[in-house]
Design a protein around this motif. Sequence first.
Motif, PDB file in Angstrom:
ATOM      1  N   MET A  81     -31.056 -87.909   8.960  1.00  0.00           N
ATOM      2  CA  MET A  81     -29.632 -87.591   9.048  1.00  0.00           C
ATOM      3  C   MET A  81     -29.133 -86.903   7.776  1.00  0.00           C
ATOM      4  N   SER A  82     -28.336 -85.879   7.977  1.00  0.00           N
ATOM      5  CA  SER A  82     -27.623 -85.219   6.877  1.00  0.00           C
ATOM      6  C   SER A  82     -26.300 -85.975   6.650  1.00  0.00           C
TER       7      SER A  82
ATOM      8  N   GLU B  13     -33.968 -93.475  13.822  1.00  0.00           N
ATOM      9  CA  GLU B  13     -34.302 -94.140  12.568  1.00  0.00           C
ATOM     10  C   GLU B  13     -35.654 -94.843  12.691  1.00  0.00           C
TER      11      GLU B  13
ATOM     12  N   THR C 244     -31.778 -89.890   5.135  1.00  0.00           N
ATOM     13  CA  THR C 244     -30.838 -90.962   4.813  1.00  0.00           C
ATOM     14  C   THR C 244     -31.550 -92.296   4.894  1.00  0.00           C
TER      15      THR C 244
ATOM     16  N   ASP D 230     -24.350 -85.692   9.752  1.00  0.00           N
ATOM     17  CA  ASP D 230     -24.878 -86.577  10.807  1.00  0.00           C
ATOM     18  C   ASP D 230     -24.447 -88.028  10.578  1.00  0.00           C
ATOM     19  N   VAL D 231     -24.489 -88.442   9.323  1.00  0.00           N
ATOM     20  CA  VAL D 231     -24.091 -89.832   9.015  1.00  0.00           C
ATOM     21  C   VAL D 231     -22.627 -90.034   9.366  1.00  0.00           C
TER      22      VAL D 231
ATOM     23  N   GLU E 251     -35.307 -87.092  15.255  1.00  0.00           N
ATOM     24  CA  GLU E 251     -34.156 -87.891  15.725  1.00  0.00           C
ATOM     25  C   GLU E 251     -34.463 -89.367  15.542  1.00  0.00           C
TER      26      GLU E 251
ATOM     27  N   SER F 239     -22.303 -90.335  13.022  1.00  0.00           N
ATOM     28  CA  SER F 239     -22.841 -91.599  13.554  1.00  0.00           C
ATOM     29  C   SER F 239     -21.893 -92.770  13.282  1.00  0.00           C
TER      30      SER F 239
ATOM     31  N   TYR G 129     -25.419 -96.386   3.106  1.00  0.00           N
ATOM     32  CA  TYR G 129     -26.143 -95.177   3.514  1.00  0.00           C
ATOM     33  C   TYR G 129     -26.351 -94.313   2.276  1.00  0.00           C
TER      34      TYR G 129
ATOM     35  N   SER H  20     -34.003 -92.074   8.195  1.00  0.00           N
ATOM     36  CA  SER H  20     -33.810 -91.068   9.250  1.00  0.00           C
ATOM     37  C   SER H  20     -33.704 -89.700   8.582  1.00  0.00           C
TER      38      SER H  20
END
Length: 196
Positions: free
Chosen positions: A112-113, A100, A65, A116-117, A98, A120, A53, A110
């Motif tokens: 994602m910060s 990927e 990401t 967020d990663v 929202e 997840s 990631y 995505s």
Amino acid sequence: MRYFVITGHRAYSTPDFKLDDICGGAGRLDVLVRCVTSAFFLSHDIRRDTQVYLVLQGGSDAPKTVRFSGEEIRYLNPDERSTASLIRNALLKKVPPEGEVRSSPGVYISRMSFEDVMASLSGKGELVYLKEDGTDVRDFSFPEDPVFVLGDDRDLTEEEEAFLLESSPARICLGPRSLHANQCIVVVQNEMDRAE
Ligand SMILES: C[S@@+](CC[C@H](N)C(=O)[O-])C[C@H]1O[C@@H](n2cnc3c(N)ncnc32)[C@H](O)[C@@H]1O
């Protein structure tokens, strides 16, 4: 699965950079590209049990990401330019708030910060923070599905570290010297190979 999360503190989240200038013009994207190569490439094979990631925090459309999945990856070559091109192609995709989007086989993007990663991955594996002042890797038993977290050419920020520490990760040191991020990945992959 072996997961690697690398924070690209200045790495571009937009595709407006030259593939000839990923070091300067793309916010040290070269560091992240080398992390991808180091995570996946064996001499004559690709590690299918690995996911990377890259958290891109620079540029005008951050955060984004880019996720590389070894199980599905295609068109990944050992040279930096072609890996940077895979990332730039991902950045050319329209990314919804929202979820990927797949940009090529095994490459996903995505919005994602870092937080967020981490969220997840929380149910998928155990967090392992790579840090120079951690427990010696040779005294450490790797969990089944480790989620390794490391900085790019800079350490995690205070905020990122504080967020990560809330989840009480294992903290491991790879040796007496401070290494480049991609060198850390090579060492970790090798230590895990030896432990298996
Ligand atoms: C290039 S280093 C960052 C800057 C580095 N801490 C320095 O002072 O020069 C990138 C990341 O690799 C990891 N790292 C580097 N050397 C390490 C070591 N010996 N053991 C564990 N992690 C290491 C850390 O996560 C660090 O944030």
